[in-house]
Enzyme design. Sequence first.
Site, PDB file in Angstrom:
ATOM      1  N   LYS A  41      -7.489  -4.431 -10.644  1.00  0.00           N
ATOM      2  CA  LYS A  41      -7.672  -4.821  -8.581  1.00  0.00           C
ATOM      3  C   LYS A  41      -8.427  -4.496  -8.142  1.00  0.00           C
ATOM      4  O   LYS A  41      -9.255  -5.373  -7.063  1.00  0.00           O
ATOM      5  CB  LYS A  41      -5.752  -4.804  -8.483  1.00  0.00           C
ATOM      6  CG  LYS A  41      -5.355  -5.228  -8.836  1.00  0.00           C
ATOM      7  CD  LYS A  41      -4.007  -5.051  -7.734  1.00  0.00           C
ATOM      8  CE  LYS A  41      -3.603  -3.509  -7.375  1.00  0.00           C
ATOM      9  NZ  LYS A  41      -3.834  -2.888  -7.925  1.00  0.00           N
ATOM     10  N   ARG A 120       3.435  -3.706  -1.437  1.00  0.00           N
ATOM     11  CA  ARG A 120       3.351  -2.888  -2.972  1.00  0.00           C
ATOM     12  C   ARG A 120       5.316  -2.310  -3.230  1.00  0.00           C
ATOM     13  O   ARG A 120       5.677  -1.537  -3.961  1.00  0.00           O
ATOM     14  CB  ARG A 120       2.769  -0.867  -2.942  1.00  0.00           C
ATOM     15  CG  ARG A 120       1.921  -1.138  -3.416  1.00  0.00           C
ATOM     16  CD  ARG A 120       1.705   0.486  -4.093  1.00  0.00           C
ATOM     17  NE  ARG A 120       0.344   0.865  -4.934  1.00  0.00           N
ATOM     18  CZ  ARG A 120      -1.066   0.776  -5.465  1.00  0.00           C
ATOM     19  NH1 ARG A 120      -1.388   0.704  -3.929  1.00  0.00           N
ATOM     20  NH2 ARG A 120      -1.008   1.584  -5.921  1.00  0.00           N
ATOM     21  N   ARG A 159     -10.462   6.581 -16.318  1.00  0.00           N
ATOM     22  CA  ARG A 159     -11.126   6.148 -15.557  1.00  0.00           C
ATOM     23  C   ARG A 159     -12.230   7.068 -15.224  1.00  0.00           C
ATOM     24  O   ARG A 159     -11.509   8.605 -15.004  1.00  0.00           O
ATOM     25  CB  ARG A 159     -10.650   5.410 -14.000  1.00  0.00           C
ATOM     26  CG  ARG A 159     -11.093   5.346 -13.347  1.00  0.00           C
ATOM     27  CD  ARG A 159     -10.619   3.675 -12.095  1.00  0.00           C
ATOM     28  NE  ARG A 159      -8.978   4.537 -11.807  1.00  0.00           N
ATOM     29  CZ  ARG A 159      -7.787   4.165 -10.863  1.00  0.00           C
ATOM     30  NH1 ARG A 159      -8.715   2.022 -11.142  1.00  0.00           N
ATOM     31  NH2 ARG A 159      -7.282   4.318 -10.623  1.00  0.00           N
ATOM     32  N   ARG A 192      -9.521  10.447 -10.764  1.00  0.00           N
ATOM     33  CA  ARG A 192      -8.699  11.219 -10.269  1.00  0.00           C
ATOM     34  C   ARG A 192      -7.875  12.312 -10.603  1.00  0.00           C
ATOM     35  O   ARG A 192      -6.974  11.859 -11.378  1.00  0.00           O
ATOM     36  CB  ARG A 192      -8.250   9.874  -9.342  1.00  0.00           C
ATOM     37  CG  ARG A 192      -8.727   9.269  -8.499  1.00  0.00           C
ATOM     38  CD  ARG A 192      -8.989   7.781  -7.987  1.00  0.00           C
ATOM     39  NE  ARG A 192      -7.326   7.384  -8.265  1.00  0.00           N
ATOM     40  CZ  ARG A 192      -7.360   5.904  -7.223  1.00  0.00           C
ATOM     41  NH1 ARG A 192      -8.256   5.158  -7.479  1.00  0.00           N
ATOM     42  NH2 ARG A 192      -5.745   5.903  -7.593  1.00  0.00           N
ATOM     43  N   ARG A 203       3.361   6.934 -11.329  1.00  0.00           N
ATOM     44  CA  ARG A 203       2.772   5.481 -10.879  1.00  0.00           C
ATOM     45  C   ARG A 203       3.288   4.163 -11.735  1.00  0.00           C
ATOM     46  O   ARG A 203       3.482   3.085 -11.546  1.00  0.00           O
ATOM     47  CB  ARG A 203       1.391   5.178 -11.250  1.00  0.00           C
ATOM     48  CG  ARG A 203       0.794   6.355 -10.465  1.00  0.00           C
ATOM     49  CD  ARG A 203      -0.630   6.740 -10.524  1.00  0.00           C
ATOM     50  NE  ARG A 203      -1.623   5.283  -9.594  1.00  0.00           N
ATOM     51  CZ  ARG A 203      -2.651   5.051 -10.600  1.00  0.00           C
ATOM     52  NH1 ARG A 203      -3.429   5.967 -10.721  1.00  0.00           N
ATOM     53  NH2 ARG A 203      -3.556   4.563 -10.074  1.00  0.00           N
TER      54      ARG A 203
HETATM   55  P1  AMP Z   1      -4.612   2.829  -5.263  1.00  0.00           P
HETATM   56  O1  AMP Z   1      -6.272   2.990  -4.664  1.00  0.00           O
HETATM   57  O2  AMP Z   1      -4.644   1.177  -4.834  1.00  0.00           O
HETATM   58  O3  AMP Z   1      -3.865   2.687  -7.092  1.00  0.00           O
HETATM   59  O4  AMP Z   1      -3.363   3.569  -4.154  1.00  0.00           O
HETATM   60  C1  AMP Z   1      -3.671   5.332  -4.677  1.00  0.00           C
HETATM   61  C2  AMP Z   1      -2.460   5.323  -4.330  1.00  0.00           C
HETATM   62  O5  AMP Z   1      -2.150   5.144  -2.793  1.00  0.00           O
HETATM   63  C3  AMP Z   1      -0.871   4.873  -4.902  1.00  0.00           C
HETATM   64  O6  AMP Z   1      -0.437   5.410  -6.205  1.00  0.00           O
HETATM   65  C4  AMP Z   1       0.304   5.801  -4.221  1.00  0.00           C
HETATM   66  O7  AMP Z   1      -0.168   6.445  -3.510  1.00  0.00           O
HETATM   67  C5  AMP Z   1      -0.918   5.402  -2.341  1.00  0.00           C
HETATM   68  N1  AMP Z   1      -1.176   3.820  -1.440  1.00  0.00           N
HETATM   69  C6  AMP Z   1      -1.876   2.740  -2.050  1.00  0.00           C
HETATM   70  N2  AMP Z   1      -1.381   2.088  -1.092  1.00  0.00           N
HETATM   71  C7  AMP Z   1      -0.318   2.212  -1.371  1.00  0.00           C
HETATM   72  C8  AMP Z   1       1.159   0.841  -0.348  1.00  0.00           C
HETATM   73  N3  AMP Z   1       0.580   0.247   0.084  1.00  0.00           N
HETATM   74  N4  AMP Z   1       2.501   1.798  -0.586  1.00  0.00           N
HETATM   75  C9  AMP Z   1       2.124   3.016  -0.750  1.00  0.00           C
HETATM   76  N5  AMP Z   1       0.994   3.636  -1.299  1.00  0.00           N
HETATM   77  C10 AMP Z   1       0.078   3.223  -1.735  1.00  0.00           C
END
Ligand code: AMP
Length: 252
Positions: A41, A120, A159, A192, A203
Amino acid sequence: MRKKQHRATATKDHGASNATPPRRPEKPFHLVLLGAPGVGKGTQAQLICERLGTCHLSTGDLLRAAEGRLHDGRNPALEAALDSMHRGELVPDATVLDLVRERVRSLHCAGGFLLDGFPRTVAQAEALANLLHKEKIRLTAVLDYELPLAKVIARLGGRRICQACNAVFHVSARPSRVAGLCDHCGGSLHQRDDDRPEAIRTRMKVYEQSTRPLINYYAQRGVLITVSAAGGLEEIYQRGLVALNGLFPKRS
Ligand code: AMP
């Protein structure tokens, strides 16, 4: 200051600039990107934003940037939220909503906006709906990127991210020219915490429980578009643009 994002630059060789331009010059796009972690994404978001001129709002990037500024232990709520993030759990809705509300001006970007990783949960989707209603903005579409679970896990596990400029690589699908070093700035590549196997399992579970219900939520509101996230970046990107073009067929 936030680190420069390089997700899209890492993909420029793939010919993304040849993609069909979307037709909708008279109105900005207001988009949400959905999909399990690892479907790509973030990269698609960067490419679409470059093409459409939309503002890119990624809550994951906002949280990681907040972490870079957290040195003094004066924000225990945010620290607890970031610990959840490292374990692969969701950060509390309230923390994420605060971050989004702080950037409410991005929702009024002239080129529109693209929300990546937000909402989310259904509660976040409801809060977003209220916020958009207040700001008199309508969502144009929600693009849901779909990929089988086994492929998602393979993508996430391989990744690697540049610690200096955030460029994204993959050990087999998009390796850097020199192992462990960034092609763009020579920074060292790392995995990461939340891309490690235990966190990936968490996740995916969290996605199934909390985020997947958003597919129905947006389908019921008539704005959902499903895009296959299989194949190369360029292919996926083209599918996204075709889907957006399909929303506004040419008038003859
Ligand atoms: P991402 O980079 O979008 O994969 O986000 C990395 C991590 O940030 C996720 O696994 C969550 O722990 C946290 N996170 C990001 N966006 C949200 C959201 N909208 N609600 C809750 N946690 C979030």
